[in-house]
Design an enzyme around this catalytic site. Structure first.
Site, short mmCIF file in Angstrom:
data_model
loop_
_atom_site.label_atom_id
_atom_site.label_comp_id
_atom_site.label_asym_id
_atom_site.label_seq_id
_atom_site.Cartn_x
_atom_site.Cartn_y
_atom_site.Cartn_z
N ARG A 1 4.84 72.58 81.39
CA ARG A 1 5.68 71.83 80.66
C ARG A 1 7.18 71.07 81.39
NH1 ARG A 1 6.18 71.59 74.42
NH2 ARG A 1 8.04 72.89 74.53
N ARG B 1 11.15 75.28 59.47
CA ARG B 1 10.66 76.25 60.20
C ARG B 1 10.77 77.64 59.16
NH1 ARG B 1 11.34 73.79 65.51
NH2 ARG B 1 10.57 75.38 67.09
N LYS C 1 3.63 69.31 69.10
CA LYS C 1 4.37 68.61 67.87
C LYS C 1 5.18 67.28 68.48
CE LYS C 1 7.06 71.96 66.82
NZ LYS C 1 7.05 73.12 67.76
N ARG D 1 12.60 73.50 80.50
CA ARG D 1 13.38 74.10 79.50
C ARG D 1 13.68 75.29 79.75
NH1 ARG D 1 11.00 71.98 73.77
NH2 ARG D 1 11.51 74.22 73.11
P1 AMP Z 1 11.28 73.35 69.53
O1 AMP Z 1 11.73 72.19 70.57
O2 AMP Z 1 10.88 72.80 68.41
O3 AMP Z 1 10.38 74.03 69.97
O4 AMP Z 1 12.62 74.03 69.24
C1 AMP Z 1 13.25 74.66 70.25
C2 AMP Z 1 14.19 75.73 69.69
O5 AMP Z 1 15.18 75.01 68.99
C3 AMP Z 1 13.63 76.81 68.89
O6 AMP Z 1 13.07 77.99 69.61
C4 AMP Z 1 14.82 77.24 67.89
O7 AMP Z 1 15.64 78.02 68.65
C5 AMP Z 1 15.50 75.79 67.72
N1 AMP Z 1 15.28 75.16 66.29
C6 AMP Z 1 14.33 73.88 66.30
N2 AMP Z 1 14.07 73.76 65.22
C7 AMP Z 1 14.70 74.73 64.48
C8 AMP Z 1 14.64 74.61 63.08
N3 AMP Z 1 14.22 74.04 62.13
N4 AMP Z 1 15.15 76.04 62.66
C9 AMP Z 1 16.07 76.59 63.48
N5 AMP Z 1 15.87 76.63 64.69
C10 AMP Z 1 15.31 75.66 65.34
#
Ligand code: AMP
Length: 211
Positions: free
Chosen positions: A124, A90, A15, A156
């Site tokens: 990653r 999400r 993404k 991460r």
């Molecule tokens: P990502 O970098 O998009 O994989 O997001 C990392 C983490 O951030 C996710 O596993 C969630 O814990 C949190 N997160 C990111 N976007 C959202 C969202 N729209 N709603 C809730 N938690 C989020």
């Protein structure tokens, strides 16, 4: 082409890479809720401290936090003429909150099989400003150092196998209804997210340009 796009997909689905290219192409901001939350965690803000436990467990951060930071960001002047939202909404309640403002014109979901997700996330590495590498597929020129800003690369905290399992399960449980919701509105584009980032980008562009 549309200028308000949502990019969704499983963890490790690509993404962020896709969203940053599209944002550059369209001249609109790339708004990643994951990046904004990680920044809050890095700054040890009150909001970041609340979010951290959920992120490290692979669960969704509560709506009131995520909706607030996203709404605030969307209100900034550079987002007036469009945006690429990466990883938001999400869950259905977030999609509803986005409708209260200007909703997306198109939603792209990257489709990547589970076994590929594990391979990608294991390799990653990211720098503190968010540039992403994969030690096997797109390594930095100097191991462990970001090509763009020279900062040390890190894995991460939510990249362990158990946490990735949980992130995938959360995605399937919470985000599938969001995909169905946008499908029902005729906005959803399902795109094959496998292959290298250039191929994925081209696939997405041709899909969006023909829509
Ligand atoms: P990502 O970098 O998009 O994989 O997001 C990392 C983490 O951030 C996710 O596993 C969630 O814990 C949190 N997160 C990111 N976007 C959202 C969202 N729209 N709603 C809730 N938690 C989020």
């Amino acid at each position: 082409m549309h200028r308000r796009l949502v990019i969704l997909g499983p963890p490790g689905g690509g993404k962020g890479t896709l969203a940053s290219r599209l944002a550059e192409h369209l001249g609109v901001p790339h708004i990643s809720t994951g990046d904004m939350l990680r920044l809050e965690v890095a700054h040890a803000s009150a909001l970041g401290s609340r979010a951290q436990a959920f992120m490290n467990a692979g669960e969704l951060v509560p709506d009131e936090i995520v909706v607030e930071i996203t709404t605030r960001r969307l209100a900034e002047p550079d987002a007036a003429d469009g945006w690429i939202l990466d990883g938001f909404p999400r869950e259905l309640s977030q999609a509803q909150a986005l409708e209260d403002q200007l909703g997306p014109e198109a939603v792209v979901v990257l489709q990547v099989p589970d076994d590929e997700v594990f391979i990608r996330i294991a390799g990653r590495r990211t720098c503190p400003s968010g540039h992403v590498y994969n030690v096997r597929r797109s390594p930095p020129k100097t191991p462990g150092v970001c090509d763009i800003d020279g900062l040390p690369l890190q894995q991460r905290e939510d990249a362990s196998e158990e946490v990735v399992e949980e992130r995938l399960a959360t995605y399937k449980r919470e985000t599938t209804p969001v995909l169905d919701y946008y499908d029902g509105k005729g906005l959803l584009h399902r795109v094959d997210g496998t292959g290298d980032p250039d191929q994925v980008y081209e696939r997405v562009l041709s899909e969006l340009e023909s829509s």
